[in-house]
Design a protein around this motif. Structure first.
Motif, PDB file in Angstrom:
ATOM      1  N   VAL A 135       0.802  -1.218   0.000  1.00  0.00           N
ATOM      2  CA  VAL A 135       0.000   0.000   0.000  1.00  0.00           C
ATOM      3  C   VAL A 135       0.841   1.278   0.000  1.00  0.00           C
ATOM      4  CG1 VAL A 135      -0.368   0.232   2.485  1.00  0.00           C
ATOM      5  CG2 VAL A 135      -2.106   1.019   0.906  1.00  0.00           C
ATOM      6  N   THR A 136       1.948   1.302   0.703  1.00  0.00           N
ATOM      7  CA  THR A 136       2.738   2.529   0.764  1.00  0.00           C
ATOM      8  C   THR A 136       3.277   2.903  -0.608  1.00  0.00           C
ATOM      9  OG1 THR A 136       3.342   2.093   3.051  1.00  0.00           O
ATOM     10  CG2 THR A 136       4.726   3.645   1.844  1.00  0.00           C
ATOM     11  N   GLN A 137       3.852   1.938  -1.304  1.00  0.00           N
ATOM     12  CA  GLN A 137       4.373   2.212  -2.644  1.00  0.00           C
ATOM     13  C   GLN A 137       3.246   2.617  -3.593  1.00  0.00           C
ATOM     14  OE1 GLN A 137       6.270  -1.067  -4.638  1.00  0.00           O
ATOM     15  NE2 GLN A 137       6.541   0.073  -6.520  1.00  0.00           N
ATOM     16  N   THR A 138       2.134   1.912  -3.537  1.00  0.00           N
ATOM     17  CA  THR A 138       1.011   2.202  -4.416  1.00  0.00           C
ATOM     18  C   THR A 138       0.465   3.597  -4.154  1.00  0.00           C
ATOM     19  OG1 THR A 138       0.477  -0.151  -4.426  1.00  0.00           O
ATOM     20  CG2 THR A 138      -1.215   1.354  -5.228  1.00  0.00           C
ATOM     21  N   ARG A 139       0.276   3.945  -2.887  1.00  0.00           N
ATOM     22  CA  ARG A 139      -0.234   5.269  -2.529  1.00  0.00           C
ATOM     23  C   ARG A 139       0.717   6.355  -3.023  1.00  0.00           C
ATOM     24  NH1 ARG A 139       0.515   5.788   3.075  1.00  0.00           N
ATOM     25  NH2 ARG A 139       2.474   6.713   2.452  1.00  0.00           N
ATOM     26  N   GLU A 140       2.007   6.173  -2.810  1.00  0.00           N
ATOM     27  CA  GLU A 140       2.981   7.170  -3.239  1.00  0.00           C
ATOM     28  C   GLU A 140       2.981   7.334  -4.753  1.00  0.00           C
ATOM     29  OE1 GLU A 140       4.539   9.349  -1.228  1.00  0.00           O
ATOM     30  OE2 GLU A 140       3.268   8.370   0.258  1.00  0.00           O
ATOM     31  N   GLU A 141       2.848   6.245  -5.484  1.00  0.00           N
ATOM     32  CA  GLU A 141       2.795   6.333  -6.942  1.00  0.00           C
ATOM     33  C   GLU A 141       1.552   7.090  -7.399  1.00  0.00           C
ATOM     34  OE1 GLU A 141       3.582   2.720  -9.046  1.00  0.00           O
ATOM     35  OE2 GLU A 141       5.420   2.362  -7.925  1.00  0.00           O
ATOM     36  N   MET A 142       0.422   6.857  -6.736  1.00  0.00           N
ATOM     37  CA  MET A 142      -0.792   7.594  -7.091  1.00  0.00           C
ATOM     38  C   MET A 142      -0.633   9.089  -6.797  1.00  0.00           C
ATOM     39  SD  MET A 142      -4.030   5.147  -6.215  1.00  0.00           S
ATOM     40  CE  MET A 142      -3.516   4.495  -4.635  1.00  0.00           C
ATOM     41  N   LEU A 143      -0.030   9.423  -5.675  1.00  0.00           N
ATOM     42  CA  LEU A 143       0.192  10.834  -5.334  1.00  0.00           C
ATOM     43  C   LEU A 143       1.148  11.495  -6.324  1.00  0.00           C
ATOM     44  CD1 LEU A 143       0.376  10.538  -1.449  1.00  0.00           C
ATOM     45  CD2 LEU A 143      -1.485  11.540  -2.807  1.00  0.00           C
ATOM     46  N   ILE A 144       2.164  10.766  -6.768  1.00  0.00           N
ATOM     47  CA  ILE A 144       3.080  11.296  -7.779  1.00  0.00           C
ATOM     48  C   ILE A 144       2.322  11.603  -9.063  1.00  0.00           C
ATOM     49  CG2 ILE A 144       4.982  10.655  -9.341  1.00  0.00           C
ATOM     50  CD1 ILE A 144       6.204   9.151  -6.883  1.00  0.00           C
ATOM     51  N   LEU A 145       1.461  10.677  -9.483  1.00  0.00           N
ATOM     52  CA  LEU A 145       0.673  10.896 -10.694  1.00  0.00           C
ATOM     53  C   LEU A 145      -0.200  12.138 -10.568  1.00  0.00           C
ATOM     54  CD1 LEU A 145      -0.344   7.202 -11.340  1.00  0.00           C
ATOM     55  CD2 LEU A 145       1.108   8.609 -12.818  1.00  0.00           C
ATOM     56  N   LEU A 146      -0.832  12.303  -9.429  1.00  0.00           N
ATOM     57  CA  LEU A 146      -1.670  13.484  -9.210  1.00  0.00           C
ATOM     58  C   LEU A 146      -0.831  14.758  -9.247  1.00  0.00           C
ATOM     59  CD1 LEU A 146      -3.993  12.200  -6.357  1.00  0.00           C
ATOM     60  CD2 LEU A 146      -4.623  12.623  -8.747  1.00  0.00           C
ATOM     61  N   ASN A 147       0.293  14.729  -8.560  1.00  0.00           N
ATOM     62  CA  ASN A 147       1.146  15.916  -8.505  1.00  0.00           C
ATOM     63  C   ASN A 147       1.755  16.265  -9.858  1.00  0.00           C
ATOM     64  OD1 ASN A 147       0.638  16.314  -5.774  1.00  0.00           O
ATOM     65  ND2 ASN A 147       2.363  15.051  -5.147  1.00  0.00           N
ATOM     66  N   ARG A 148       1.869  15.280 -10.734  1.00  0.00           N
ATOM     67  CA  ARG A 148       2.398  15.522 -12.087  1.00  0.00           C
ATOM     68  C   ARG A 148       1.319  16.010 -13.040  1.00  0.00           C
ATOM     69  NH1 ARG A 148       6.301  10.314 -13.163  1.00  0.00           N
ATOM     70  NH2 ARG A 148       7.959  10.915 -11.716  1.00  0.00           N
TER      71      ARG A 148
ATOM     72  N   VAL B  73      -7.662   0.995   2.542  1.00  0.00           N
ATOM     73  CA  VAL B  73      -8.753   1.972   2.473  1.00  0.00           C
ATOM     74  C   VAL B  73      -8.275   3.367   2.875  1.00  0.00           C
ATOM     75  CG1 VAL B  73     -11.005   2.605   3.390  1.00  0.00           C
ATOM     76  CG2 VAL B  73     -10.574   0.256   2.660  1.00  0.00           C
ATOM     77  N   PRO B  74      -7.536   3.521   3.998  1.00  0.00           N
ATOM     78  CA  PRO B  74      -7.041   4.860   4.326  1.00  0.00           C
ATOM     79  C   PRO B  74      -6.144   5.454   3.228  1.00  0.00           C
ATOM     80  CG  PRO B  74      -6.867   3.448   6.239  1.00  0.00           C
ATOM     81  CD  PRO B  74      -7.249   2.572   5.076  1.00  0.00           C
ATOM     82  N   ALA B  75      -5.399   4.616   2.538  1.00  0.00           N
ATOM     83  CA  ALA B  75      -4.556   5.106   1.448  1.00  0.00           C
ATOM     84  C   ALA B  75      -5.422   5.659   0.318  1.00  0.00           C
ATOM     85  CB  ALA B  75      -3.654   3.994   0.926  1.00  0.00           C
ATOM     86  N   LEU B  76      -6.507   4.974  -0.007  1.00  0.00           N
ATOM     87  CA  LEU B  76      -7.412   5.464  -1.047  1.00  0.00           C
ATOM     88  C   LEU B  76      -8.067   6.778  -0.627  1.00  0.00           C
ATOM     89  CD1 LEU B  76      -9.101   2.147  -2.202  1.00  0.00           C
ATOM     90  CD2 LEU B  76      -7.493   3.558  -3.504  1.00  0.00           C
ATOM     91  N   VAL B  77      -8.433   6.892   0.631  1.00  0.00           N
ATOM     92  CA  VAL B  77      -9.028   8.136   1.129  1.00  0.00           C
ATOM     93  C   VAL B  77      -8.012   9.271   1.015  1.00  0.00           C
ATOM     94  CG1 VAL B  77      -9.943   9.309   3.169  1.00  0.00           C
ATOM     95  CG2 VAL B  77     -10.712   6.994   2.614  1.00  0.00           C
ATOM     96  N   ARG B  78      -6.764   9.012   1.364  1.00  0.00           N
ATOM     97  CA  ARG B  78      -5.703  10.026   1.277  1.00  0.00           C
ATOM     98  C   ARG B  78      -5.517  10.496  -0.164  1.00  0.00           C
ATOM     99  NH1 ARG B  78      -2.623  13.527   0.443  1.00  0.00           N
ATOM    100  NH2 ARG B  78      -0.454  13.727   1.063  1.00  0.00           N
ATOM    101  N   VAL B  79      -5.501   9.565  -1.104  1.00  0.00           N
ATOM    102  CA  VAL B  79      -5.335   9.912  -2.514  1.00  0.00           C
ATOM    103  C   VAL B  79      -6.563  10.674  -3.009  1.00  0.00           C
ATOM    104  CG1 VAL B  79      -5.073   8.978  -4.842  1.00  0.00           C
ATOM    105  CG2 VAL B  79      -3.724   8.034  -2.961  1.00  0.00           C
ATOM    106  N   PHE B  80      -7.747  10.255  -2.585  1.00  0.00           N
ATOM    107  CA  PHE B  80      -8.974  10.955  -2.977  1.00  0.00           C
ATOM    108  C   PHE B  80      -8.935  12.407  -2.515  1.00  0.00           C
ATOM    109  CE2 PHE B  80     -13.262  12.227  -1.426  1.00  0.00           C
ATOM    110  CZ  PHE B  80     -13.777  12.587  -2.659  1.00  0.00           C
ATOM    111  N   ARG B  81      -8.513  12.641  -1.284  1.00  0.00           N
ATOM    112  CA  ARG B  81      -8.434  14.014  -0.765  1.00  0.00           C
ATOM    113  C   ARG B  81      -7.469  14.860  -1.579  1.00  0.00           C
ATOM    114  NH1 ARG B  81      -8.279  12.365   5.589  1.00  0.00           N
ATOM    115  NH2 ARG B  81     -10.516  12.034   5.826  1.00  0.00           N
ATOM    116  N   ARG B  82      -6.332  14.276  -1.941  1.00  0.00           N
ATOM    117  CA  ARG B  82      -5.353  15.009  -2.746  1.00  0.00           C
ATOM    118  C   ARG B  82      -5.912  15.300  -4.132  1.00  0.00           C
ATOM    119  NH1 ARG B  82      -1.890  18.856  -2.971  1.00  0.00           N
ATOM    120  NH2 ARG B  82      -0.284  18.545  -4.525  1.00  0.00           N
ATOM    121  N   ALA B  83      -6.580  14.319  -4.733  1.00  0.00           N
ATOM    122  CA  ALA B  83      -7.180  14.516  -6.053  1.00  0.00           C
ATOM    123  C   ALA B  83      -8.220  15.631  -6.001  1.00  0.00           C
ATOM    124  CB  ALA B  83      -7.806  13.214  -6.545  1.00  0.00           C
TER     125      ALA B  83
END
Length: 114
Positions: A30-43, A64-74
């Protein structure tokens, strides 16, 4: 937008939409996956779609918390974010439970609705 992180489960369409199909969304990955999603959003990804249709596991305590974190950033970036999970998938139950208790539920659609 620059190219997405190099994951075999990450693809990008011509319009800038990024689709992720992680094989598992468990505590080990989950940590790697979440970070990759955040990188994509930030790019500057135009949209982010997490397809859990083939995912064998979504851990309620960390996935689930990782998805919520990415959703908030998106949402903060104005990027469309959706999670796809089949209605009969075991992973869907953890996601639906999270939606019920979250003050900020993320968009969850079945495979047929996507």
């Amino acid at each position: 937008m620059t190219s997405p992180p190099r994951s075999s489960w990450c693809t990008q369409s011509g319009g800038g939409a990024v689709v992720l199909r992680p094989p598992e969304f468990d505590c080990a990955r989950v940590t790697q996956t979440r970070e990759e999603m955040l990188i994509l959003l930030n790019r500057g990804a135009a949209s982010l779609l997490v397809d859990l249709g083939a995912c064998s596991l979504v851990c309620a305590c960390c996935g689930v918390p990782a998805l919520v974190r990415v959703f908030r950033r998106a949402r903060a970036l104005g990027t469309a974010f959706h999670v796809i999970a089949p209605r009969d998938a075991q992973a869907r139950r953890a996601l639906e439970d999270a939606q019920r208790v979250s003050r900020e539920p993320f968009p969850l659609v079945s495979t047929a609705e996507a």
